[in-house]
Motif scaffolding. Structure first.
Motif, PDB file in Angstrom:
ATOM      1  N   PHE A   1      -1.133  -6.035  -7.055  1.00 15.05           N
ATOM      2  CA  PHE A   1      -1.744  -5.400  -5.656  1.00 15.05           C
ATOM      3  C   PHE A   1      -1.583  -4.104  -5.903  1.00 15.05           C
ATOM      4  N   VAL A   2      -0.460  -3.726  -6.568  1.00  9.87           N
ATOM      5  CA  VAL A   2      -0.207  -1.964  -6.421  1.00  9.87           C
ATOM      6  C   VAL A   2      -1.206  -1.304  -7.552  1.00  9.87           C
ATOM      7  N   TYR A   3      -1.139  -2.192  -8.734  1.00  4.65           N
ATOM      8  CA  TYR A   3      -2.308  -1.771  -9.750  1.00  4.65           C
ATOM      9  C   TYR A   3      -3.600  -1.500  -9.028  1.00  4.65           C
ATOM     10  N   GLN A   4      -4.035  -2.479  -8.301  1.00  3.16           N
ATOM     11  CA  GLN A   4      -5.473  -2.570  -7.702  1.00  3.16           C
ATOM     12  C   GLN A   4      -5.595  -1.441  -6.933  1.00  3.16           C
ATOM     13  N   HIS A   5      -4.563  -0.977  -6.137  1.00  2.00           N
ATOM     14  CA  HIS A   5      -4.828  -0.033  -4.858  1.00  2.00           C
ATOM     15  C   HIS A   5      -3.808   1.369  -5.300  1.00  2.00           C
ATOM     16  N   ALA A   6      -3.546   1.577  -6.678  1.00  2.00           N
ATOM     17  CA  ALA A   6      -2.965   2.935  -6.906  1.00  2.00           C
ATOM     18  C   ALA A   6      -4.305   3.517  -7.580  1.00  2.00           C
ATOM     19  N   ILE A   7      -5.000   4.152  -6.745  1.00  2.00           N
ATOM     20  CA  ILE A   7      -6.128   4.664  -7.114  1.00  2.00           C
ATOM     21  C   ILE A   7      -6.425   5.947  -6.694  1.00  2.00           C
ATOM     22  N   ARG A   8      -7.144   6.686  -7.394  1.00  3.62           N
ATOM     23  CA  ARG A   8      -7.627   7.990  -6.754  1.00  3.62           C
ATOM     24  C   ARG A   8      -9.206   8.256  -6.891  1.00  3.62           C
TER      25      ARG A   8
ATOM     26  N   ARG B   1       1.031  -1.117   0.009  1.00  5.21           N
ATOM     27  CA  ARG B   1      -0.087  -0.096  -0.007  1.00  5.21           C
ATOM     28  C   ARG B   1       0.766   1.130  -0.161  1.00  5.21           C
ATOM     29  N   ASP B   2       1.895   1.276   0.670  1.00  2.87           N
ATOM     30  CA  ASP B   2       2.770   2.255   0.746  1.00  2.87           C
ATOM     31  C   ASP B   2       3.371   2.540  -0.647  1.00  2.87           C
ATOM     32  N   LEU B   3       3.597   1.473  -1.530  1.00  4.95           N
ATOM     33  CA  LEU B   3       4.200   1.730  -2.777  1.00  4.95           C
ATOM     34  C   LEU B   3       3.059   2.472  -3.716  1.00  4.95           C
ATOM     35  N   ALA B   4       1.766   1.606  -3.596  1.00  3.08           N
ATOM     36  CA  ALA B   4       0.666   2.246  -4.325  1.00  3.08           C
ATOM     37  C   ALA B   4       0.425   3.665  -4.105  1.00  3.08           C
TER      38      ALA B   4
END
Length: 384
Positions: A280-287, A236-239
């Motif tokens: 995971f990062v793709y799914q959680h890198a959102i705005r 999540r930190d990465l995302a």
């Protein structure tokens, strides 16, 4: 700058440098003509240049990169001159050529992106045995100073951009602020401390192959996560770092996740692969739409697809809205738009997100380092 201008035939740049004063005069001669990134360069003689060209089987006239919009191109010989200027040893030159091949395969450099106001720069990742042979730093201070191979191989690309393509600040280089990576940005992957195979093995190369993966980058953002042992927390930190609104110049972003060995093992101990991290990062890198609207990035330009306020005259709905998706916006095109690399010392929970330019998603331009046979005497001469 034309090829013959880089290695000047003028008496003031005579190849025979007999003492320290002559060396300093040559350095100042080069500086006065703008053949530098601001730091002193190494004077180049024809005999020294030949040691570089002997490291490749390519014809010195072969073209390594064209910039059609500038009507300029770089040859193997010009690349060698600038590698020598940068302080490379001759044995580094095959890596420099592989970097040019990778940049050509990536495609952005030929389209004028190096001139962008965004301040982009080339970033090189080296894999395989060549790292140890040349003394490339893969561990502590990997983005910093202290290692000749890292510093000069990356610098060779920048000096060529200046001397061959004319990309000087305040002239063809229009960077508003730029980045320290414009001096040099070259790292080796820390394959020895990584729980996974090297980057290059995911793209058809053997572990024993030496390769360079080059890309255009905008910035390097560090992540401090020194105490977590939970992979989801670290991911999540990465995302969150990747999806920061200040990075959203385009409709979507892409990135290279450079994990320290400590962080890589946090993931690996829980059974995560590189693909799991990317997903995971793709799914959680959102705005959310509200977050995008708050910073004036809730629509895109119809021509450039760069983010704009919804009330801008050129604004059109972004891809998510066009496709009828009204929830949070994925800022990454796909999991494939993320690369995962392990680099740095195995001593702390510190990693980095390298913000790369463009939507990406396809295979990166991983290229093989090809060397010409040399004898021991030639190798020794190259070190003098």
């Amino acid at each position: 700058m034309a090829e013959h201008q880089v290695l000047a035939p003028s008496p003031a740049a005579d190849p025979v440098l007999v003492d320290g004063d002559e060396v300093r005069r040559a350095i100042e001669y080069y500086a006065d003509r703008g053949w530098t990134d601001g730091l002193p360069v190494v004077p180049v003689t024809e005999s020294y240049l030949e040691q570089f060209l002997a490291r490749t089987t390519r014809d010195p006239r072969d073209v390594v990169l064209r910039m059609p919009h500038l009507n300029r191109h770089c040859t193997v010989r010009v690349a060698a001159i600038n590698a020598a200027l940068a302080g490379c040893r001759p044995e580094y030159f095959p890596v420099v050529l592989a970097a040019w091949d990778s940049l050509r395969a990536e495609g952005y450099a030929a389209k004028g992106i190096w001139q962008s106001t965004t301040g982009t720069a080339p970033f090189l990742i080296v894999n395989g045995p060549i790292r140890g042979e040349l003394g490339l730093n893969c561990r502590g201070n990997v983005f910093g100073s202290g290692f000749r191979a890292n510093a000069t191989i990356g610098r060779a690309i920048r000096l060529t951009a200046i001397n061959c393509f004319g990309l000087r600040p305040h002239e063809l280089d229009q960077a508003t602020q730029g980045t320290p990576a414009k001096y040099t940005a070259c790292i080796g992957e820390n394959e020895e401390d990584s729980p996974w195979p090297g980057l290059h093995t995911g793209y058809g190369f053997a572990a024993a192959d030496s390769t360079v993966t080059a890309m255009v980058v905008r910035s390097v953002v560090h992540i401090e996560a020194r105490h977590t042992t939970v992979p989801e927390q670290l991911a999540r930190d990465l995302a969150d770092t990747l999806s920061r609104t200040g990075a959203l110049i385009h409709e979507t972003v892409s990135g290279c996740l450079v994990l320290s060995p400590e962080h890589a093992h946090v993931f690996a101990r829980s059974g995560w692969s590189k693909d799991d991290i990317r997903q995971f990062v793709y799914q959680h890198a959102i705005r959310t739409r509200e977050e995008l609207a708050a910073v004036g990035k809730d629509a895109v330009s119809g021509s450039t697809r760069w983010r704009l306020p919804a009330d801008h005259p050129e604004a059109v709905p972004d891809r998510h809205t066009e496709e009828g998706r009204h929830g949070p916006v994925h800022v990454v095109t796909s999991p494939e738009a993320l690369l995962v690399v392990v680099a740095g010392a195995n001593n702390a929970g510190v990693s980095a997100v390298v913000e790369t330019f463009g939507p990406r998603g396809g295979a990166p331009g991983v290229t093989l380092v090809e060397t010409a046979p040399t004898n021991d005497r030639e190798q020794e001469d190259g070190r003098r």
